[in-house]
Write a protein that holds these residues in place. Structure first.
Motif, PDB file in Angstrom:
ATOM      1  N   GLU A 152       0.814  -1.201   0.000  1.00 61.58           N
ATOM      2  CA  GLU A 152       0.000   0.000   0.000  1.00 61.58           C
ATOM      3  C   GLU A 152       0.855   1.260   0.000  1.00 61.58           C
ATOM      4  OE1 GLU A 152      -2.218  -3.354   1.864  1.00 61.58           O
ATOM      5  OE2 GLU A 152      -0.266  -2.452   2.121  1.00 61.58           O
ATOM      6  N   SER A 153       2.105   1.167   0.522  1.00 61.27           N
ATOM      7  CA  SER A 153       2.919   2.361   0.649  1.00 61.27           C
ATOM      8  C   SER A 153       3.864   2.555  -0.526  1.00 61.27           C
ATOM      9  CB  SER A 153       3.736   2.281   1.941  1.00 61.27           C
ATOM     10  OG  SER A 153       4.634   1.191   1.887  1.00 61.27           O
ATOM     11  N   GLU A 154       3.913   1.596  -1.443  1.00 60.00           N
ATOM     12  CA  GLU A 154       4.822   1.740  -2.562  1.00 60.00           C
ATOM     13  C   GLU A 154       4.273   2.761  -3.553  1.00 60.00           C
ATOM     14  OE1 GLU A 154       6.718  -1.555  -4.329  1.00 60.00           O
ATOM     15  OE2 GLU A 154       6.207  -2.907  -2.699  1.00 60.00           O
ATOM     16  N   GLU A 155       5.209   3.535  -4.094  1.00 54.92           N
ATOM     17  CA  GLU A 155       4.797   4.535  -5.061  1.00 54.92           C
ATOM     18  C   GLU A 155       4.621   3.882  -6.424  1.00 54.92           C
ATOM     19  OE1 GLU A 155       7.529   7.732  -5.069  1.00 54.92           O
ATOM     20  OE2 GLU A 155       7.079   8.357  -3.018  1.00 54.92           O
ATOM     21  N   TRP A 156       3.755   4.452  -7.205  1.00 53.14           N
ATOM     22  CA  TRP A 156       3.499   3.943  -8.547  1.00 53.14           C
ATOM     23  C   TRP A 156       4.074   4.930  -9.542  1.00 53.14           C
ATOM     24  CZ3 TRP A 156      -1.088   5.231 -11.906  1.00 53.14           C
ATOM     25  CH2 TRP A 156      -1.091   4.458 -13.061  1.00 53.14           C
ATOM     26  N   PHE A 214       6.508   2.100 -19.312  1.00 51.96           N
ATOM     27  CA  PHE A 214       7.513   1.086 -19.595  1.00 51.96           C
ATOM     28  C   PHE A 214       8.091   1.387 -20.968  1.00 51.96           C
ATOM     29  CE2 PHE A 214       8.716  -3.036 -21.435  1.00 51.96           C
ATOM     30  CZ  PHE A 214       9.656  -3.436 -20.487  1.00 51.96           C
ATOM     31  N   LYS A 215       9.375   1.640 -20.997  1.00 46.38           N
ATOM     32  CA  LYS A 215      10.024   2.019 -22.247  1.00 46.38           C
ATOM     33  C   LYS A 215      10.738   0.817 -22.838  1.00 46.38           C
ATOM     34  CE  LYS A 215      10.702   6.847 -20.881  1.00 46.38           C
ATOM     35  NZ  LYS A 215      11.687   7.943 -20.665  1.00 46.38           N
ATOM     36  N   GLU A 225       9.027  -6.470 -13.251  1.00 45.46           N
ATOM     37  CA  GLU A 225       8.994  -5.439 -12.220  1.00 45.46           C
ATOM     38  C   GLU A 225       7.999  -4.343 -12.585  1.00 45.46           C
ATOM     39  OE1 GLU A 225       9.851  -3.444  -8.681  1.00 45.46           O
ATOM     40  OE2 GLU A 225      10.132  -5.508  -9.344  1.00 45.46           O
ATOM     41  N   ALA A 226       7.930  -3.960 -13.869  1.00 44.03           N
ATOM     42  CA  ALA A 226       6.977  -2.937 -14.296  1.00 44.03           C
ATOM     43  C   ALA A 226       5.538  -3.408 -14.076  1.00 44.03           C
ATOM     44  CB  ALA A 226       7.206  -2.591 -15.767  1.00 44.03           C
ATOM     45  N   LEU A 227       5.269  -4.674 -14.397  1.00 48.35           N
ATOM     46  CA  LEU A 227       3.934  -5.230 -14.187  1.00 48.35           C
ATOM     47  C   LEU A 227       3.609  -5.312 -12.702  1.00 48.35           C
ATOM     48  CD1 LEU A 227       3.861  -8.051 -16.863  1.00 48.35           C
ATOM     49  CD2 LEU A 227       2.166  -6.237 -16.651  1.00 48.35           C
ATOM     50  N   ARG A 228       4.598  -5.707 -11.894  1.00 48.59           N
ATOM     51  CA  ARG A 228       4.362  -5.818 -10.458  1.00 48.59           C
ATOM     52  C   ARG A 228       3.989  -4.468  -9.857  1.00 48.59           C
ATOM     53  NH1 ARG A 228       6.563  -5.723  -5.282  1.00 48.59           N
ATOM     54  NH2 ARG A 228       8.335  -4.491  -5.987  1.00 48.59           N
ATOM     55  N   ASN A 229       4.647  -3.404 -10.321  1.00 42.86           N
ATOM     56  CA  ASN A 229       4.336  -2.071  -9.809  1.00 42.86           C
ATOM     57  C   ASN A 229       2.895  -1.672 -10.132  1.00 42.86           C
ATOM     58  OD1 ASN A 229       6.825  -1.604  -8.636  1.00 42.86           O
ATOM     59  ND2 ASN A 229       7.706  -0.745 -10.499  1.00 42.86           N
ATOM     60  N   LEU A 230       2.436  -2.014 -11.330  1.00 41.97           N
ATOM     61  CA  LEU A 230       1.053  -1.718 -11.697  1.00 41.97           C
ATOM     62  C   LEU A 230       0.077  -2.561 -10.878  1.00 41.97           C
ATOM     63  CD1 LEU A 230       0.946  -1.219 -15.576  1.00 41.97           C
ATOM     64  CD2 LEU A 230       0.025   0.308 -13.835  1.00 41.97           C
ATOM     65  N   ILE A 231       0.423  -3.829 -10.686  1.00 42.01           N
ATOM     66  CA  ILE A 231      -0.435  -4.706  -9.898  1.00 42.01           C
ATOM     67  C   ILE A 231      -0.534  -4.203  -8.461  1.00 42.01           C
ATOM     68  CG2 ILE A 231      -0.661  -7.047  -8.961  1.00 42.01           C
ATOM     69  CD1 ILE A 231       0.670  -8.041 -11.571  1.00 42.01           C
TER      70      ILE A 231
END
Length: 474
Positions: free
Chosen positions: A111-115, A120-121, A223-229
């Motif tokens: 919950e505290s992680e920034e998005w 994604f480049k 990692e990019a997908l995990r951040n979105l999830i």
């Protein structure tokens, strides 16, 4: 998630994991007292787990601190004398957090992680322009085979001829964007009918368009997908990880970004994944795919719909289609037969077999969520410390009465149906199963009771009914 009230200088720190019933009870008790609670999720970080052991001498959760005063677990909190509890509450409301209090880690919980916005480049796939030209050509049309007419199709010979004439591209073109109307793909046989994946009515959920990226590193895309999830779970998942606000999620911009990014899974290089990266990636993708499938196709309502759902809902990953069954039983269980499956998911010549773990990993059963209320909580996993994260998830599941109940009077242990369905992963016999369970329980009275029963012998094992109702928050 840390919640602070500016009028109160102190805080209560709760070390917890998502889905832990005692953690939820403790935080509810503290919240009712109007105290500022900082929830430190230890499930993602082996360093935090080591810190917790050093601070408290225990790896079980929750562990609670009022400022710098260590209280213990949920039972200790509930058993505090009213006078003692009042003193602790007064201290937190009147005194600032001292420097000797447990330090707060940055970004310790989902919950505290920034998005980052889901950006994604990648390098553009040169063949993407060729596919756009193909869609504008007259090659794609209706072709008859027997009594059936197949729309948006073309033969392998027609495709090869067009590529040679119009694009001068036959050997190095990305053939994963094509699929056979029926049977296997052949690009040099006259009678083979093909179509673009985006025109396939039975396509994977992420194949509605061609991935614009050249092959990308699995770790970067994962990692990019995990951040979105994480962002989706933060906004639309209940605090205990057990229910999802599907309606609100389906209308969110973040879910739209997730779907766009999931398309790039088509060109992901899976063989570069380490064991730890593979575990985290496929667990996260499985849970996200279940949600995506429920949003796109609706919730399965009976046994036949569930069977079809798990054998149909899929993503195209690295040029190969992976259904939910393929991910769970093919990849994460080392290519073992699943429930009601007669054959292993991958044959010996299946290229997906190269991705499968060498052996079944029992701990994945406490991380995969199939969209039912009886499933373990939904959360995300990272390659770093994945084994300790999974063990923590197992401890939380077994601590919950829905996962394991110990009846000392009747000398009976009641377990979730998960242990019955996948008994082979836990040893295959009642004795090995119970030994596995006790070895993976956190320190608790329940564990002590189970150890006592096992030492006495003649323990009966039974399985509780599974709650297949949807985990929708509606």
């Amino acid at each position: 998630m840390a919640t602070f009230q500016s009028c109160i200088p102190g805080r209560v720190t709760v070390y917890s994991v998502p889905g832990c019933p005692h953690c939820i009870q403790a935080k509810a008790t503290l919240g009712a007292l109007g105290l500022p609670v900082c929830d430190v999720d230890v499930s993602h970080d082996a360093g935090l787990q080591a810190q917790l052991m050093e601070l408290t001498g225990s790896s079980s959760v929750p562990q609670i601190f009022f400022n710098n005063i260590y209280v213990g677990g949920n039972e200790h909190l509930k058993n505090l004398a009213p006078e003692k509890l009042g003193q602790l509450v007064l201290m937190v409301t009147e005194k600032s957090v001292p420097t000797v209090a447990p330090p707060l880690p940055a970004g310790n919980s989902p919950e505290s992680e920034e998005w980052s916005g889901g950006e994604f480049k990648c390098e553009r796939n040169a063949f993407a322009d060729t596919v756009e030209e193909l869609k504008r050509s007259e090659l794609i049309g209706s072709r008859r085979r027997g009594l059936r007419v197949h729309k948006n199709s073309f033969t392998g010979t027609e495709l090869v001829g067009w590529l040679y004439r119009e694009q001068d591209c036959t050997e190095h073109c990305d053939q994963t964007v094509f699929t056979a109307v029926k049977g296997k793909r052949y690009f040099d046989k006259r009678n083979t009918l093909l179509r673009l994946l985006e025109h396939d009515p039975h396509a994977a959920l992420n194949s509605g368009e061609m991935a614009a990226c050249s092959p990308v590193k699995a770790s970067e895309l994962s990692e990019a997908l995990r951040n979105l999830i994480l962002k989706l779970y933060s906004d639309y998942l209940s605090t205990d990880g057990k229910s999802v606000d599907y309606k609100a999620m389906s209308q969110s911009l973040c879910f739209k970004h997730y779907c766009e990014l999931a398309v790039q899974l088509q060109c992901m290089e899976l063989l570069s994944l380490s064991r730890e990266e593979k575990l985290a990636f496929f667990i996260n993708i499985y849970n996200a795919l279940v949600i995506h499938g429920n949003l796109r196709l609706g919730f399965p309502k009976n046994i036949w719909q569930r069977y079809r759902f798990f054998n149909y809902v899929s993503y195209l990953i690295g040029g190969e289609v992976f259904t939910l069954q393929d991910i769970e039983n093919g990849v994460l269980r080392g290519n073992r037969k699943g429930v009601a499956q007669l054959l292993k998911p991958f044959s010996k010549n299946d290229p997906r077999l190269q991705v499968a773990l060498p052996d079944a990993e029992p701990l994945i059963h406490f991380a995969l969520n199939c969209g039912a209320k009886g499933c373990p909580p939904i959360k995300t996993y990272t390659p770093q410390g994945i084994d300790s994260q999974l063990r923590t998830a197992a401890e939380a599941f077994l601590e919950n009465e829905d996962g394991c109940m110990v009846d000392s009077v009747k000398a009976e242990v009641k377990l979730s149906q998960i242990f019955k369905w996948y008994k082979a992963d836990f040893g295959g016999t009642d004795e090995k199963l119970l030994n596995w369970v006790v070895d993976h329980m956190g320190a608790s009275q329940k564990k002590l009771n189970l150890k006592t029963l096992l030492s006495a012998g003649n323990v009966k094992v039974s399985y509780m009914p599974y709650d297949w109702s949807t985990n929708s928050a509606d």
